[in-house]
Design a protein around this motif. Structure first.
Motif, PDB file in Angstrom:
ATOM      1  N   LYS A 127       0.830  -1.203   0.000  1.00  0.00           N
ATOM      2  CA  LYS A 127       0.000   0.000   0.000  1.00  0.00           C
ATOM      3  C   LYS A 127       0.869   1.260   0.000  1.00  0.00           C
ATOM      4  CE  LYS A 127      -4.231  -1.960   1.902  1.00  0.00           C
ATOM      5  NZ  LYS A 127      -5.329  -1.819   2.869  1.00  0.00           N
ATOM      6  N   TRP A 136      -0.870  -9.257  -4.758  1.00  0.00           N
ATOM      7  CA  TRP A 136      -2.024  -8.566  -4.173  1.00  0.00           C
ATOM      8  C   TRP A 136      -2.346  -7.308  -4.965  1.00  0.00           C
ATOM      9  CZ3 TRP A 136       0.310  -9.154   1.337  1.00  0.00           C
ATOM     10  CH2 TRP A 136      -0.091 -10.380   1.880  1.00  0.00           C
ATOM     11  N   ARG A 137      -1.304  -6.562  -5.330  1.00  0.00           N
ATOM     12  CA  ARG A 137      -1.525  -5.316  -6.073  1.00  0.00           C
ATOM     13  C   ARG A 137      -2.218  -5.586  -7.405  1.00  0.00           C
ATOM     14  NH1 ARG A 137       2.848  -0.396  -7.013  1.00  0.00           N
ATOM     15  NH2 ARG A 137       1.437   0.954  -8.187  1.00  0.00           N
ATOM     16  N   LYS A 144      -4.093  -8.125  -8.123  1.00  0.00           N
ATOM     17  CA  LYS A 144      -5.454  -8.575  -7.814  1.00  0.00           C
ATOM     18  C   LYS A 144      -6.351  -7.373  -7.527  1.00  0.00           C
ATOM     19  CE  LYS A 144      -7.974 -11.509  -4.497  1.00  0.00           C
ATOM     20  NZ  LYS A 144      -8.710 -10.448  -3.781  1.00  0.00           N
ATOM     21  N   TRP A 145      -5.866  -6.432  -6.714  1.00  0.00           N
ATOM     22  CA  TRP A 145      -6.661  -5.247  -6.392  1.00  0.00           C
ATOM     23  C   TRP A 145      -6.928  -4.409  -7.639  1.00  0.00           C
ATOM     24  CZ3 TRP A 145      -2.967  -3.792  -1.808  1.00  0.00           C
ATOM     25  CH2 TRP A 145      -3.175  -4.691  -0.759  1.00  0.00           C
ATOM     26  N   GLU A 197      -9.704  -5.992  -9.498  1.00  0.00           N
ATOM     27  CA  GLU A 197     -10.982  -5.807  -8.823  1.00  0.00           C
ATOM     28  C   GLU A 197     -11.494  -4.371  -8.951  1.00  0.00           C
ATOM     29  OE1 GLU A 197     -10.262  -7.017  -4.842  1.00  0.00           O
ATOM     30  OE2 GLU A 197     -10.291  -9.171  -5.280  1.00  0.00           O
ATOM     31  N   ASP A 198     -10.564  -3.410  -8.996  1.00  0.00           N
ATOM     32  CA  ASP A 198     -10.943  -1.993  -9.026  1.00  0.00           C
ATOM     33  C   ASP A 198     -11.000  -1.423 -10.441  1.00  0.00           C
ATOM     34  OD1 ASP A 198     -10.978  -2.072  -6.253  1.00  0.00           O
ATOM     35  OD2 ASP A 198      -8.912  -1.357  -6.065  1.00  0.00           O
ATOM     36  N   SER A 253      -8.975   2.023  -5.647  1.00  0.00           N
ATOM     37  CA  SER A 253      -7.586   2.047  -5.206  1.00  0.00           C
ATOM     38  C   SER A 253      -7.351   3.112  -4.142  1.00  0.00           C
ATOM     39  CB  SER A 253      -6.655   2.281  -6.396  1.00  0.00           C
ATOM     40  OG  SER A 253      -5.318   2.361  -5.974  1.00  0.00           O
ATOM     41  N   ARG A 313      -8.624   1.979  -0.823  1.00  0.00           N
ATOM     42  CA  ARG A 313      -7.812   0.902  -0.240  1.00  0.00           C
ATOM     43  C   ARG A 313      -6.614   1.441   0.527  1.00  0.00           C
ATOM     44  NH1 ARG A 313      -8.823  -4.323  -2.045  1.00  0.00           N
ATOM     45  NH2 ARG A 313     -10.066  -4.486  -3.971  1.00  0.00           N
TER      46      ARG A 313
END
Length: 290
Positions: free
Chosen positions: A21, A49-50, A52-53, A56-57, A64, A67
């Motif tokens: 993050k 993870w990045r 994946k996010w 999703e976004d 983002s 998050r």
């Protein structure tokens, strides 16, 4: 090149979440700080993870930002706090340092002594990546379980009990249970000279209760403690605390647009950013190196 050890413990892996993050924030055009080592520290797991996010976004432009807004604001808030008190202290202790890189990115006076404590797995991983990087102060990484005796490890590395100290507990206290939190604050107070400073963040009782029930969360499922009275928690140990919620004027930085519920309304999910100063020489004992 040293092999980078794997972080297997789930609680330790929450530090990877924070690192990725901070890497996302660093890449923003309007970033609140530069953490040039965050992406490297987040590693392949954080990068996954990045990605994946981002997937999703893809259809949610605000996803983002939402998050990372808390981590971005918390990091900048404590950056500002640290820099504001550095003229008064030459000794700094980060408890639960995680994958923090302030030793490398903040303009510490060169004579500052910085002690960084966390679990052995995290310290080993972090040092394998950062050990050859040039810190801006005298940095000492110490492997320690903060739920077990640890003050002797700090004293053995030259910590001076009579010197004013800046303590930072960023993203730590919610992972301990109530007894462990009280014991940790007791030890800190015993180690702290007058005019010492402290920074910490906490979650409300409701945030802790809700988070602990959601076992699919990367972070909150590991929480063990919350409070609705952070001022009193620190006052009981002789600290004069100032408490603010992320999103309020002094902890917003243009990142929060929601209106926060007044503090007098109980049973609400919220988080707190705490800064405090020790003004009275109470709750201190002479500590011996074990």
């Amino acid at each position: 090149m040293n092999e980078i050890p794997e972080i297997k413990d789930e609680v330790c892996r929450t530090a990877l979440v924070m690192a990725v993050k901070r890497a996302i924030e660093t890449d923003r055009a309007d970033h609140l700080f530069d953490d040039l080592f965050a992406a490297q520290l987040a590693g392949d797991i954080g990068q996954a993870w990045r990605e994946k996010w981002e997937q999703e976004d893809r259809d949610n432009p605000l996803g983002s930002a939402l998050r990372i807004q808390f981590v971005a604001v918390r990091t900048r808030f404590f950056d500002d706090f640290i820099l504001s008190v550095l003229p008064e202290v030459k000794q700094v202790v980060f408890l639960g340092v995680g994958l923090d890189t302030r030793a490398f990115r903040l303009p510490f006076p060169h004579q500052t002594r910085l002690y960084e404590l966390d679990l052995p797995d995290l310290i080993e991983y972090r040092e394998a990546i950062l050990q050859n990087k040039q810190a801006k102060c005298h940095r000492q990484a110490i492997a320690a379980n903060l739920t077990q005796p640890w003050s002797h490890l700090l004293l053995q590395q030259g910590f001076e009990v009579e010197a004013p100290t800046l303590w930072l507990m960023e993203g730590l206290l919610m992972y301990l249970n109530e007894a462990q939190v009280n014991e940790l604050l007791k030890i800190i107070s015993q180690l702290s000279a007058d005019r010492s400073y402290l920074g910490a963040d906490l979650v409300s009782i409701r945030s802790w209760q809700v988070g602990a029930k959601h076992q699919n969360g990367l972070i909150s499922k590991h929480w063990r403690f919350g409070t609705d009275e952070p001022e009193q928690l620190f006052a009981d140990r002789g600290w004069n605390a100032s408490v603010i919620q992320p999103g309020e004027i002094r902890a917003n930085y243009g990142r929060y647009a929601v209106q926060l519920a007044p503090r007098e309304i109980k049973g609400v999910r919220r988080s707190f950013l705490v800064t405090a100063k020790k003004q009275k020489n109470n709750d201190r004992t002479i500590l011996q190196i074990i």
